[in-house]
Write a protein that holds these residues in place. Structure first.
Motif, PDB file in Angstrom:
ATOM      1  N   THR A 185       0.837  -1.207   0.000  1.00  0.00           N
ATOM      2  CA  THR A 185       0.000   0.000   0.000  1.00  0.00           C
ATOM      3  C   THR A 185       0.866   1.249   0.000  1.00  0.00           C
ATOM      4  N   ARG A 186       1.985   1.219   0.705  1.00  0.00           N
ATOM      5  CA  ARG A 186       2.901   2.367   0.691  1.00  0.00           C
ATOM      6  C   ARG A 186       3.436   2.621  -0.719  1.00  0.00           C
ATOM      7  N   ARG A 187       3.635   1.550  -1.468  1.00  0.00           N
ATOM      8  CA  ARG A 187       4.164   1.721  -2.833  1.00  0.00           C
ATOM      9  C   ARG A 187       3.074   2.104  -3.832  1.00  0.00           C
ATOM     10  N   HIS A 188       1.808   1.917  -3.454  1.00  0.00           N
ATOM     11  CA  HIS A 188       0.692   2.248  -4.341  1.00  0.00           C
ATOM     12  C   HIS A 188      -0.350   3.052  -3.557  1.00  0.00           C
ATOM     13  N   PRO A 189       0.010   4.268  -3.145  1.00  0.00           N
ATOM     14  CA  PRO A 189      -0.877   5.035  -2.262  1.00  0.00           C
ATOM     15  C   PRO A 189      -1.872   5.930  -2.995  1.00  0.00           C
ATOM     16  N   GLU A 190      -1.928   5.856  -4.317  1.00  0.00           N
ATOM     17  CA  GLU A 190      -2.675   6.851  -5.077  1.00  0.00           C
ATOM     18  C   GLU A 190      -4.137   6.958  -4.630  1.00  0.00           C
ATOM     19  N   ARG A 191      -4.819   5.824  -4.581  1.00  0.00           N
ATOM     20  CA  ARG A 191      -6.245   5.855  -4.235  1.00  0.00           C
ATOM     21  C   ARG A 191      -6.450   6.268  -2.782  1.00  0.00           C
ATOM     22  N   VAL A 192      -5.608   5.772  -1.895  1.00  0.00           N
ATOM     23  CA  VAL A 192      -5.738   6.119  -0.476  1.00  0.00           C
ATOM     24  C   VAL A 192      -5.575   7.618  -0.288  1.00  0.00           C
ATOM     25  N   LEU A 193      -4.558   8.199  -0.896  1.00  0.00           N
ATOM     26  CA  LEU A 193      -4.314   9.635  -0.740  1.00  0.00           C
ATOM     27  C   LEU A 193      -5.411  10.461  -1.404  1.00  0.00           C
ATOM     28  N   ALA A 194      -5.929  10.002  -2.531  1.00  0.00           N
ATOM     29  CA  ALA A 194      -7.016  10.725  -3.193  1.00  0.00           C
ATOM     30  C   ALA A 194      -8.273  10.717  -2.333  1.00  0.00           C
ATOM     31  N   LEU A 195      -8.570   9.591  -1.702  1.00  0.00           N
ATOM     32  CA  LEU A 195      -9.743   9.523  -0.828  1.00  0.00           C
ATOM     33  C   LEU A 195      -9.551  10.378   0.414  1.00  0.00           C
ATOM     34  N   GLU A 196      -8.325  10.421   0.933  1.00  0.00           N
ATOM     35  CA  GLU A 196      -8.068  11.295   2.082  1.00  0.00           C
ATOM     36  C   GLU A 196      -8.273  12.758   1.690  1.00  0.00           C
ATOM     37  N   GLU A 197      -7.767  13.137   0.541  1.00  0.00           N
ATOM     38  CA  GLU A 197      -7.920  14.528   0.100  1.00  0.00           C
ATOM     39  C   GLU A 197      -9.383  14.889  -0.098  1.00  0.00           C
ATOM     40  N   ALA A 198     -10.193  13.914  -0.526  1.00  0.00           N
ATOM     41  CA  ALA A 198     -11.619  14.161  -0.735  1.00  0.00           C
ATOM     42  C   ALA A 198     -12.419  14.096   0.561  1.00  0.00           C
ATOM     43  N   GLY A 199     -11.763  13.818   1.690  1.00  0.00           N
ATOM     44  CA  GLY A 199     -12.460  13.734   2.965  1.00  0.00           C
ATOM     45  C   GLY A 199     -13.182  12.424   3.186  1.00  0.00           C
ATOM     46  N   GLU A 200     -12.848  11.408   2.389  1.00  0.00           N
ATOM     47  CA  GLU A 200     -13.524  10.108   2.498  1.00  0.00           C
ATOM     48  C   GLU A 200     -12.657   9.048   3.144  1.00  0.00           C
ATOM     49  N   ALA A 201     -11.456   9.395   3.566  1.00  0.00           N
ATOM     50  CA  ALA A 201     -10.558   8.448   4.221  1.00  0.00           C
ATOM     51  C   ALA A 201      -9.842   9.179   5.348  1.00  0.00           C
ATOM     52  N   VAL A 202      -9.450   8.435   6.371  1.00  0.00           N
ATOM     53  CA  VAL A 202      -8.728   9.008   7.512  1.00  0.00           C
ATOM     54  C   VAL A 202      -7.432   8.234   7.690  1.00  0.00           C
ATOM     55  N   LEU A 203      -6.307   8.939   7.572  1.00  0.00           N
ATOM     56  CA  LEU A 203      -5.000   8.370   7.853  1.00  0.00           C
ATOM     57  C   LEU A 203      -4.480   8.938   9.170  1.00  0.00           C
ATOM     58  N   TRP A 204      -3.596   8.193   9.797  1.00  0.00           N
ATOM     59  CA  TRP A 204      -3.016   8.613  11.082  1.00  0.00           C
ATOM     60  C   TRP A 204      -1.590   9.051  10.838  1.00  0.00           C
ATOM     61  N   ARG A 205      -1.354  10.358  10.902  1.00  0.00           N
ATOM     62  CA  ARG A 205      -0.053  10.927  10.569  1.00  0.00           C
ATOM     63  C   ARG A 205       0.694  11.445  11.789  1.00  0.00           C
ATOM     64  N   ARG A 206       0.109  11.372  12.971  1.00  0.00           N
ATOM     65  CA  ARG A 206       0.746  11.938  14.157  1.00  0.00           C
ATOM     66  C   ARG A 206       1.320  10.876  15.093  1.00  0.00           C
ATOM     67  N   GLY A 207       1.211   9.629  14.720  1.00  0.00           N
ATOM     68  CA  GLY A 207       1.657   8.554  15.589  1.00  0.00           C
ATOM     69  C   GLY A 207       3.119   8.211  15.395  1.00  0.00           C
ATOM     70  N   PRO A 208       3.560   7.099  15.983  1.00  0.00           N
ATOM     71  CA  PRO A 208       4.977   6.717  15.899  1.00  0.00           C
ATOM     72  C   PRO A 208       5.421   6.277  14.514  1.00  0.00           C
ATOM     73  N   ASP A 209       4.475   5.917  13.630  1.00  0.00           N
ATOM     74  CA  ASP A 209       4.819   5.546  12.256  1.00  0.00           C
ATOM     75  C   ASP A 209       4.515   6.716  11.339  1.00  0.00           C
ATOM     76  N   PRO A 210       5.310   6.895  10.282  1.00  0.00           N
ATOM     77  CA  PRO A 210       5.092   8.040   9.383  1.00  0.00           C
ATOM     78  C   PRO A 210       3.703   8.056   8.755  1.00  0.00           C
ATOM     79  N   LEU A 211       3.165   6.884   8.459  1.00  0.00           N
ATOM     80  CA  LEU A 211       1.853   6.830   7.829  1.00  0.00           C
ATOM     81  C   LEU A 211       1.156   5.550   8.277  1.00  0.00           C
ATOM     82  N   ALA A 212       0.019   5.712   8.944  1.00  0.00           N
ATOM     83  CA  ALA A 212      -0.724   4.565   9.465  1.00  0.00           C
ATOM     84  C   ALA A 212      -2.210   4.822   9.286  1.00  0.00           C
ATOM     85  N   TYR A 213      -2.990   3.841   9.658  1.00  0.00           N
ATOM     86  CA  TYR A 213      -4.440   3.953   9.575  1.00  0.00           C
ATOM     87  C   TYR A 213      -5.043   3.229  10.766  1.00  0.00           C
ATOM     88  N   PHE A 214      -6.360   3.177  10.826  1.00  0.00           N
ATOM     89  CA  PHE A 214      -7.037   2.445  11.878  1.00  0.00           C
ATOM     90  C   PHE A 214      -7.825   1.288  11.274  1.00  0.00           C
TER      91      PHE A 214
END
Length: 305
Positions: A211-240
């Motif tokens: 998923t890290r190597r193919h983040p296009e859809r995940v990032l597009a959904l986050e930008e559209a407000g339809e996905a939530v990523l966790w960017r403040r935790g101990p890992d650079p990019l995570a989810y729930f």
């Protein structure tokens, strides 16, 4: 926030379950599996009993854990030949017991009656339909490369058939997905099928390597407000991982759902530790359901194919 409980160790999976399968087409993601079992326990009768119909049962570890957690019967259905062979060998009950059984089938192409017909004998009620389906939003080419995790363009390719089977069977519904799998739409799918959320389980998890190597859809959904990523935790990019325990809705009115879940996920995403401490912060938007946080040790391996 309502009462938030926290679990800091694998409760349902045993050391036996946490051993990587060593098979190329057997999905292994312990945090997802543990979350799915918690969802089932939220829906099983107090004191045990009932049946879990586990769609896309994978390695069989979840089915066996659900039986240990109190289900009288667990029947798993999966389309993978290698997966079913592994589940039968490692987790199916002995013929004289029959509490945990598996059958091969593509639940997305089957009717509810056909699902039941795969079980060796009648399944005791009440019935709970659960699934931890592939839920990563991936472009088509990437999705074909990793069928065990690809949930289509919005991550919900399998959610409609799962909810439809639960409705047809008069069962409660347990659905496990990712916070990047259009959770607002996921709740709408459940609501349209006649369900309301009864409890939520959250488990933070770093994005998998693919998923890290193919983040296009995940990032597009986050930008559209339809996905939530966790960017403040101990890992650079995570989810729930999001476990939704859903009951059949009774009476009229709009069941609490989509926006409340999005508020919960955004609140969790403001946390800096895996305990998701921001869920306890004063002034956060009230949530209408009990929330469980799984703050689990990092698994030694993850295997997606």
């Amino acid at each position: 926030m309502p009462y938030v409980s926290r679990v800091t160790a694998y409760t349902h999976l045993t050391p036996h379950d946490l051993q990587p399968p060593g098979e190329p087409e057997v999905f292994f993601e312990p945090a997802d599996t543990e979350t799915g079992v918690w969802v089932a326990t939220d829906l099983l009768p107090p004191g045990g009993g009932g049946t879990v119909l586990d769609l896309g049962s994978g390695s069989g570890a979840a089915a066996a854990a659900m039986a240990r957690a109190g289900a009288a019967r667990v029947h798993g259905i999966d389309s993978g030949e290698q997966t079913l062979r592994y589940a039968h060998t490692r987790y199916a009950s002995s013929p004289g017991d029959g509490r945990v059984t598996f059958a091969r089938g593509d639940f997305a192409l089957m009717s509810a009656a056909q699902l039941l017909a795969t079980a060796p004998g009648p399944l005791p009620r009440p019935l709970v339909v659960t699934s931890n389906p592939a839920y990563v939003p991936l472009p088509p080419d990437a999705g074909r490369a990793r069928p065990s995790i690809s949930g289509g363009a919005d991550g919900l390719k399998w959610a409609g058939p799962i909810a439809g089977h639960a409705r047809a069977l008069g069962a409660d519904l347990g659905l496990t997905l990712g916070s990047y799998s259009t959770p607002r739409r996921a709740v709408a799918v459940c609501t349209e099928a006649g369900y309301r959320i009864a409890a939520v389980t959250l488990c933070p998890l770093p994005l998998g390597d693919f998923t890290r190597r193919h983040p296009e859809r995940v990032l597009a959904l986050e930008e559209a407000g339809e996905a939530v990523l966790w960017r403040r935790g101990p890992d650079p990019l995570a989810y729930f991982i999001v476990g939704l325990a859903c009951r059949r809705a009774e009476g009229g009115g709009r069941p609490a759902g989509a926006e409340e879940l999005m508020d919960l996920l955004h609140s969790a995403a403001r946390s800096t530790t895996t305990r998701l401490e921001n869920l306890d912060a004063p002034g956060e938007t009230p949530c209408p359901w009990p929330v469980r946080v799984l703050d689990l040790p990092r698994a030694s391996a993850r295997h997606h194919w």
